[in-house]
Design a protein around this motif. Sequence first.
Motif, PDB file in Angstrom:
ATOM      1  N   CYS A 150       0.851  -1.187   0.000  1.00  0.00           N
ATOM      2  CA  CYS A 150       0.000   0.000   0.000  1.00  0.00           C
ATOM      3  C   CYS A 150       0.891   1.242   0.000  1.00  0.00           C
TER       4      CYS A 150
ATOM      5  N   ASN B 206       0.050   4.068   1.266  1.00  0.00           N
ATOM      6  CA  ASN B 206      -0.336   4.935   2.385  1.00  0.00           C
ATOM      7  C   ASN B 206       0.019   4.289   3.728  1.00  0.00           C
ATOM      8  N   ARG B 207      -0.018   5.091   4.765  1.00  0.00           N
ATOM      9  CA  ARG B 207       0.153   4.582   6.137  1.00  0.00           C
ATOM     10  C   ARG B 207      -0.857   5.325   7.017  1.00  0.00           C
ATOM     11  N   CYS B 208      -2.131   4.983   6.823  1.00  0.00           N
ATOM     12  CA  CYS B 208      -3.201   5.731   7.488  1.00  0.00           C
ATOM     13  C   CYS B 208      -3.181   5.495   9.002  1.00  0.00           C
TER      14      CYS B 208
ATOM     15  N   CYS C  65      -5.670   2.768   9.995  1.00  0.00           N
ATOM     16  CA  CYS C  65      -5.621   1.496   9.278  1.00  0.00           C
ATOM     17  C   CYS C  65      -5.951   0.348  10.226  1.00  0.00           C
TER      18      CYS C  65
ATOM     19  N   LEU D  25      -6.042  -2.757   9.635  1.00  0.00           N
ATOM     20  CA  LEU D  25      -5.226  -3.962   9.456  1.00  0.00           C
ATOM     21  C   LEU D  25      -3.929  -3.871  10.248  1.00  0.00           C
TER      22      LEU D  25
ATOM     23  N   ARG E 255      -4.606  -4.704   0.925  1.00  0.00           N
ATOM     24  CA  ARG E 255      -4.517  -3.299   1.325  1.00  0.00           C
ATOM     25  C   ARG E 255      -4.969  -2.456   0.122  1.00  0.00           C
ATOM     26  N   GLU E 256      -4.088  -1.797  -0.597  1.00  0.00           N
ATOM     27  CA  GLU E 256      -4.509  -0.933  -1.707  1.00  0.00           C
ATOM     28  C   GLU E 256      -4.823  -1.777  -2.957  1.00  0.00           C
TER      29      GLU E 256
END
Length: 345
Positions: free
Chosen positions: A16, A18-20, A23, A25, A59-60
């Motif tokens: 992914c 991003n590193r939200c 997240c 997960l 993920r993405e």
Amino acid sequence: MISQLPLTLCVDLYGCPNRCTHCWLGHMPNRDMGPEADAWIVSQFKPYFDRITFYSWLREPDFCADYRGRWERDKALSTGAPPERFELASFWRLVRDPDYVNFLKELGVPAVQLTFFGTEQTTDRCVGRRGSFRELLQATDILLEHEISPRWQLFLTEENRQEALELLHLSQSLELSSRCEAFGGRFRFFVHGGSCDGENRKRYSSMIQKGHIPELLIPYWLNYEQLHSEAEYCALWQGESSHVVPHNHKEIVIYVSNRFDLYYNFTHMRPEWRIGNLQTDPIEELVRRIVEEDTPALRAAREITLGELTERYGSASSARLFEAEDYKQFLLNQHLERMGNDAHN
Ligand code: SF4
């Protein structure tokens, strides 16, 4: 043994961008699993499941340069129902690859969800990439130009209440509803607090509290009337004798990490939920654990009641809002974590 239930495999083949901060997960480094990983993983499960649906992402979606070929390969590897799109797409790719939106269009994707965390600074910080907010706006325009409805979701916290209102006003000033209606689509804006799994656990202290949701946003919170505060759940579940045991009903969904660790899709991908490793554990034993739901986490879940979980880990004075299932999972995860810590001490 052939399982009667179909199996869905979601493999973290590409990772992914991003590193939200929200997240569910949990953050993991991106890692190349190798060119043969997809077929090999499916071949491991084939003797035990006659219906397998394969996803090369968990993920993405489409975070892979050859997303067209990848989509065909995911379908070819599936022996059961073909993979679905779930109105998910990569906004990272949408703004970088002009042909990507055509691909979504060809697949008949009617709407794409885009996630905000507030206005520009907050969204950039919470997605973990500078420029994310502008990319989300650009992605919105690209989707509209191609008659795909954008769907804006926002995670509401104590910190971004004002910004959430600004975002709602922004969607109105951009006339997203009427622009969607012009081609028969529908713009949706919705807010929620998110579950308290994965990275979002770290944001517990800023979870939105009862009475703090701006009036204007309440209609945008789906099933708002079903929300309760921690204090209310603590009172409601006092002495409750049922157990919080996640269970597969109609299908089994397994997440495969980029280190070949297996997890259910019940909650986050943390060590206490690990089923085993595809490269080092015998496949017969892994399938047995999966089908019989026989893992340390699930065994522990069967041994403690909801009343005990609430008494031990609930916060009877907290006004933080949760959906019931999310709060149950939050309590169970605290218990599993505590057990893991105790075992290491
Ligand atoms: S929430 Fe989705 S987009 Fe954000 S870091 Fe997690 S997997 Fe990536």
